[in-house]
Design a protein around this motif. Structure first.
Motif, PDB file in Angstrom:
ATOM      1  N   THR A 288       0.824  -1.270   0.144  1.00 54.88           N
ATOM      2  CA  THR A 288       0.060   0.170  -0.057  1.00 54.88           C
ATOM      3  C   THR A 288       0.860   1.265  -0.068  1.00 54.88           C
ATOM      4  O   THR A 288       1.735   1.454   0.799  1.00 54.88           O
ATOM      5  CB  THR A 288      -1.046   0.165   1.240  1.00 54.88           C
ATOM      6  OG1 THR A 288      -1.711  -1.083   1.244  1.00 54.88           O
ATOM      7  CG2 THR A 288      -1.979   1.097   1.143  1.00 54.88           C
ATOM      8  N   VAL A 289       0.740   2.084  -0.955  1.00 53.00           N
ATOM      9  CA  VAL A 289       1.623   3.100  -1.200  1.00 53.00           C
ATOM     10  C   VAL A 289       0.721   4.310  -0.721  1.00 53.00           C
ATOM     11  O   VAL A 289      -0.382   4.666  -1.285  1.00 53.00           O
ATOM     12  CB  VAL A 289       1.961   3.412  -2.595  1.00 53.00           C
ATOM     13  CG1 VAL A 289       2.910   4.373  -2.879  1.00 53.00           C
ATOM     14  CG2 VAL A 289       2.708   2.119  -3.077  1.00 53.00           C
ATOM     15  N   GLN A 290       1.353   5.268  -0.117  1.00 52.64           N
ATOM     16  CA  GLN A 290       0.583   6.926   0.063  1.00 52.64           C
ATOM     17  C   GLN A 290       1.157   7.432  -0.689  1.00 52.64           C
ATOM     18  O   GLN A 290       2.173   7.779  -1.174  1.00 52.64           O
ATOM     19  CB  GLN A 290       1.091   7.224   1.541  1.00 52.64           C
ATOM     20  CG  GLN A 290       0.389   8.258   2.069  1.00 52.64           C
ATOM     21  CD  GLN A 290       0.436   8.839   3.543  1.00 52.64           C
ATOM     22  OE1 GLN A 290      -0.177   7.866   4.488  1.00 52.64           O
ATOM     23  NE2 GLN A 290       1.460   9.457   3.990  1.00 52.64           N
ATOM     24  N   ALA A 291      -0.091   8.370  -1.309  1.00 51.60           N
ATOM     25  CA  ALA A 291       0.360   9.493  -2.173  1.00 51.60           C
ATOM     26  C   ALA A 291       1.556  10.528  -1.858  1.00 51.60           C
ATOM     27  O   ALA A 291       1.483  10.712  -0.649  1.00 51.60           O
ATOM     28  CB  ALA A 291      -0.917  10.295  -2.524  1.00 51.60           C
ATOM     29  N   PRO A 292       2.153  11.087  -2.814  1.00 46.40           N
ATOM     30  CA  PRO A 292       3.386  11.610  -2.144  1.00 46.40           C
ATOM     31  C   PRO A 292       3.149  13.369  -1.817  1.00 46.40           C
ATOM     32  O   PRO A 292       3.992  13.823  -1.011  1.00 46.40           O
ATOM     33  CB  PRO A 292       4.096  11.867  -3.667  1.00 46.40           C
ATOM     34  CG  PRO A 292       3.248  11.786  -4.838  1.00 46.40           C
ATOM     35  CD  PRO A 292       2.052  10.692  -4.216  1.00 46.40           C
ATOM     36  N   ALA A 293       1.913  13.723  -2.138  1.00 46.24           N
ATOM     37  CA  ALA A 293       1.544  15.171  -1.675  1.00 46.24           C
ATOM     38  C   ALA A 293       0.390  15.411  -0.730  1.00 46.24           C
ATOM     39  O   ALA A 293      -0.621  14.880  -0.914  1.00 46.24           O
ATOM     40  CB  ALA A 293       1.184  15.822  -3.164  1.00 46.24           C
ATOM     41  N   PRO A 294       0.857  16.005   0.317  1.00 43.02           N
ATOM     42  CA  PRO A 294      -0.180  16.408   1.325  1.00 43.02           C
ATOM     43  C   PRO A 294      -1.282  17.406   0.783  1.00 43.02           C
ATOM     44  O   PRO A 294      -0.842  18.213  -0.129  1.00 43.02           O
ATOM     45  CB  PRO A 294       0.439  16.670   2.548  1.00 43.02           C
ATOM     46  CG  PRO A 294       1.598  17.402   2.125  1.00 43.02           C
ATOM     47  CD  PRO A 294       2.096  16.535   0.889  1.00 43.02           C
ATOM     48  N   LEU A 295      -2.499  17.197   1.272  1.00 37.54           N
ATOM     49  CA  LEU A 295      -3.462  18.365   0.741  1.00 37.54           C
ATOM     50  C   LEU A 295      -3.184  19.486   1.614  1.00 37.54           C
ATOM     51  O   LEU A 295      -2.465  19.488   2.864  1.00 37.54           O
ATOM     52  CB  LEU A 295      -5.019  17.800   1.034  1.00 37.54           C
ATOM     53  CG  LEU A 295      -5.582  16.795   0.235  1.00 37.54           C
ATOM     54  CD1 LEU A 295      -6.696  16.209   0.920  1.00 37.54           C
ATOM     55  CD2 LEU A 295      -5.688  17.307  -1.154  1.00 37.54           C
ATOM     56  N   PRO A 296      -3.469  20.541   0.883  1.00 37.64           N
ATOM     57  CA  PRO A 296      -2.874  22.049   1.623  1.00 37.64           C
ATOM     58  C   PRO A 296      -4.136  22.280   2.540  1.00 37.64           C
ATOM     59  O   PRO A 296      -5.229  21.586   2.765  1.00 37.64           O
ATOM     60  CB  PRO A 296      -3.042  23.207   0.385  1.00 37.64           C
ATOM     61  CG  PRO A 296      -4.041  22.543  -0.485  1.00 37.64           C
ATOM     62  CD  PRO A 296      -4.090  20.741  -0.385  1.00 37.64           C
TER      63      PRO A 296
ATOM     64  N   THR B   7       2.768   9.637 -11.409  1.00 39.44           N
ATOM     65  CA  THR B   7       3.150   8.506 -12.327  1.00 39.44           C
ATOM     66  C   THR B   7       4.881   8.374 -12.337  1.00 39.44           C
ATOM     67  O   THR B   7       4.886   7.037 -12.438  1.00 39.44           O
ATOM     68  CB  THR B   7       2.701   8.864 -13.677  1.00 39.44           C
ATOM     69  OG1 THR B   7       1.259   9.191 -13.862  1.00 39.44           O
ATOM     70  CG2 THR B   7       3.112   8.054 -14.816  1.00 39.44           C
ATOM     71  N   ALA B   8       5.800   9.350 -12.463  1.00 42.58           N
ATOM     72  CA  ALA B   8       7.004   9.075 -12.179  1.00 42.58           C
ATOM     73  C   ALA B   8       7.526   8.156 -10.836  1.00 42.58           C
ATOM     74  O   ALA B   8       8.118   7.231 -10.978  1.00 42.58           O
ATOM     75  CB  ALA B   8       7.750  10.336 -12.324  1.00 42.58           C
ATOM     76  N   THR B   9       6.637   8.750  -9.958  1.00 42.47           N
ATOM     77  CA  THR B   9       6.940   7.896  -8.666  1.00 42.47           C
ATOM     78  C   THR B   9       6.589   6.515  -8.631  1.00 42.47           C
ATOM     79  O   THR B   9       7.394   5.608  -8.332  1.00 42.47           O
ATOM     80  CB  THR B   9       6.161   8.614  -7.467  1.00 42.47           C
ATOM     81  OG1 THR B   9       6.617   9.792  -7.417  1.00 42.47           O
ATOM     82  CG2 THR B   9       6.356   7.962  -6.178  1.00 42.47           C
ATOM     83  N   LEU B  10       5.287   6.175  -9.220  1.00 42.20           N
ATOM     84  CA  LEU B  10       4.766   4.834  -9.107  1.00 42.20           C
ATOM     85  C   LEU B  10       5.841   4.026 -10.206  1.00 42.20           C
ATOM     86  O   LEU B  10       6.339   2.831  -9.824  1.00 42.20           O
ATOM     87  CB  LEU B  10       3.376   4.838  -9.600  1.00 42.20           C
ATOM     88  CG  LEU B  10       2.364   5.262  -8.574  1.00 42.20           C
ATOM     89  CD1 LEU B  10       1.044   5.567  -9.166  1.00 42.20           C
ATOM     90  CD2 LEU B  10       2.497   4.525  -7.415  1.00 42.20           C
ATOM     91  N   VAL B  11       6.203   4.447 -11.261  1.00 42.94           N
ATOM     92  CA  VAL B  11       6.600   3.778 -12.427  1.00 42.94           C
ATOM     93  C   VAL B  11       8.140   3.533 -12.050  1.00 42.94           C
ATOM     94  O   VAL B  11       8.665   2.568 -12.277  1.00 42.94           O
ATOM     95  CB  VAL B  11       6.521   4.587 -13.697  1.00 42.94           C
ATOM     96  CG1 VAL B  11       7.719   3.877 -14.894  1.00 42.94           C
ATOM     97  CG2 VAL B  11       5.229   4.614 -14.260  1.00 42.94           C
ATOM     98  N   ASP B  12       8.857   4.643 -11.805  1.00 46.07           N
ATOM     99  CA  ASP B  12      10.327   4.639 -11.456  1.00 46.07           C
ATOM    100  C   ASP B  12      10.518   4.248 -10.250  1.00 46.07           C
ATOM    101  O   ASP B  12      11.653   3.469 -10.138  1.00 46.07           O
ATOM    102  CB  ASP B  12      10.852   6.026 -12.003  1.00 46.07           C
ATOM    103  CG  ASP B  12      10.828   6.608 -13.511  1.00 46.07           C
ATOM    104  OD1 ASP B  12      10.822   5.523 -14.205  1.00 46.07           O
ATOM    105  OD2 ASP B  12      10.631   7.556 -13.684  1.00 46.07           O
TER     106      ASP B  12
ATOM    107  N   ARG C 144      -0.028   2.551 -18.494  1.00 47.06           N
ATOM    108  CA  ARG C 144       0.027   3.043 -19.797  1.00 47.06           C
ATOM    109  C   ARG C 144       1.772   3.284 -19.962  1.00 47.06           C
ATOM    110  O   ARG C 144       2.272   2.919 -20.768  1.00 47.06           O
ATOM    111  CB  ARG C 144      -0.896   4.304 -20.178  1.00 47.06           C
ATOM    112  CG  ARG C 144      -0.557   4.603 -21.596  1.00 47.06           C
ATOM    113  CD  ARG C 144      -1.254   6.114 -21.999  1.00 47.06           C
ATOM    114  NE  ARG C 144      -0.825   6.376 -23.299  1.00 47.06           N
ATOM    115  CZ  ARG C 144       0.043   7.107 -23.648  1.00 47.06           C
ATOM    116  NH1 ARG C 144       0.838   7.656 -22.609  1.00 47.06           N
ATOM    117  NH2 ARG C 144       0.198   7.372 -24.795  1.00 47.06           N
ATOM    118  N   GLU C 145       2.078   4.008 -19.176  1.00 49.86           N
ATOM    119  CA  GLU C 145       3.471   4.427 -19.265  1.00 49.86           C
ATOM    120  C   GLU C 145       4.450   3.277 -19.181  1.00 49.86           C
ATOM    121  O   GLU C 145       5.445   3.146 -19.883  1.00 49.86           O
ATOM    122  CB  GLU C 145       4.040   5.291 -18.026  1.00 49.86           C
ATOM    123  CG  GLU C 145       5.315   5.701 -17.821  1.00 49.86           C
ATOM    124  CD  GLU C 145       5.726   6.556 -18.973  1.00 49.86           C
ATOM    125  OE1 GLU C 145       7.068   6.718 -19.103  1.00 49.86           O
ATOM    126  OE2 GLU C 145       4.965   7.325 -19.621  1.00 49.86           O
TER     127      GLU C 145
END
Length: 264
Positions: free
Chosen positions: A63-71, A102-107, A142-143
């Motif tokens: 389970t991966v947490q999204a990289p950006a916190p909500l403001p 996408t870059a975080t998940l893919v790379d 897709r990437e």
């Protein structure tokens, strides 16, 4: 075949992940990875309870947490490049650009850790995302299907590595979200099987949104709840299409003779 079970320390330090192991312990790495991506404004910790409830055999759940916190102290995290508001509903818009996630998940997650450090193949990884997490999963799939183009200067080893890191996932389950309008639809269709799950008369997963997803992916199934609303499955009937998709796409070592080779 995978060489090791992923641990939180295998991932970059800026990412927060939780690992849920298969219900039956084994000394060998599980043959499947399920990548869980929570929805807009949620956290990995909150979504981990769903991972435990699944009880999928021979499957390690990451389970991966999204990289950006909500403001604005709203709490929770998001996958978007920005925070945008939906003029129709007044709420946060899921389709807020997904380039960075996408870059975080893919790379970082898939190529860097699961393939590079743990030895998994793309065909051994399935993604389940809710809401904006579903969109992020579809764009990442897709990437992963796009070749980066080998040059004459690349040596044979680099070309071989690129081929191993490009292709179709075992599948993508997106609950309450189609392929985003902001995503590119150029090029050949991706061969990762997709299951879209949505409520009856869903605004997000409209007929037009399903057709848009079908423009990007070759194999798209649609399952609609009898009820309205695009929430997570809440009963056996709503969960059944998801479990059937898992049954078709997850691998199993049970009953397979040692040394066998799969032909795909």
């Amino acid at each position: 075949m995978p060489t090791k079970t992923p641990t939180p320390t295998d991932f970059p330090s800026h990412l927060k992940v939780t690992i849920t192991h298969p219900p039956t312990p084994s000394t060998a790495p599980a043959p499947n990875i399920l990548l869980l991506l929570h929805g807009l404004g949620d956290t990995a910790a909150a979504f981990t309870s769903f991972a435990r409830a699944l009880q999928l055999p021979e499957t390690t759940v990451v389970t991966v947490q999204a990289p950006a916190p909500l403001p604005f102290d709203l709490g929770g995290f998001h996958w978007g490049d920005d925070v945008a508001f939906d003029t129709g509903t007044g709420g946060l818009d899921m389709d807020a650009g997904l380039t960075r996630s996408t870059a975080t998940l893919v790379d970082d997650v898939i190529r860097g850790c699961l393939l590079g450090k743990c030895g998994y193949a793309l065909r051994e990884i399935i993604v389940l995302g809710f809401g904006q997490g579903g969109m992020a999963g579809l764009v990442a799939a897709r990437e992963l299907g796009l070749g980066r183009g080998s040059s004459e200067q690349q040596d044979q080893l680099q070309q071989q590595q690129q081929q191993q890191q490009t292709g179709a996932l075992a599948g993508v389950i997106s609950i309450g979200a189609p392929y985003p309008l902001s995503g590119s639809r150029a090029g050949a269709k991706n061969r990762s099987p997709v299951l879209l799950v949505a409520g009856r008369d869903s605004v997000a997963v409209s007929d037009a949104a399903v057709r848009r997803t079908e423009e990007v992916f070759e194999f798209v199934e649609l399952s609609r709840y009898a009820r309205k609303g695009d929430g997570m499955p809440s009963n056996r009937d709503e969960m059944l299409p998801v479990m059937q998709f898992f049954a078709r796409r997850l691998r199993s070592r049970q009953g397979v003779p040692e040394g066998s080779v799969e032909i795909t």
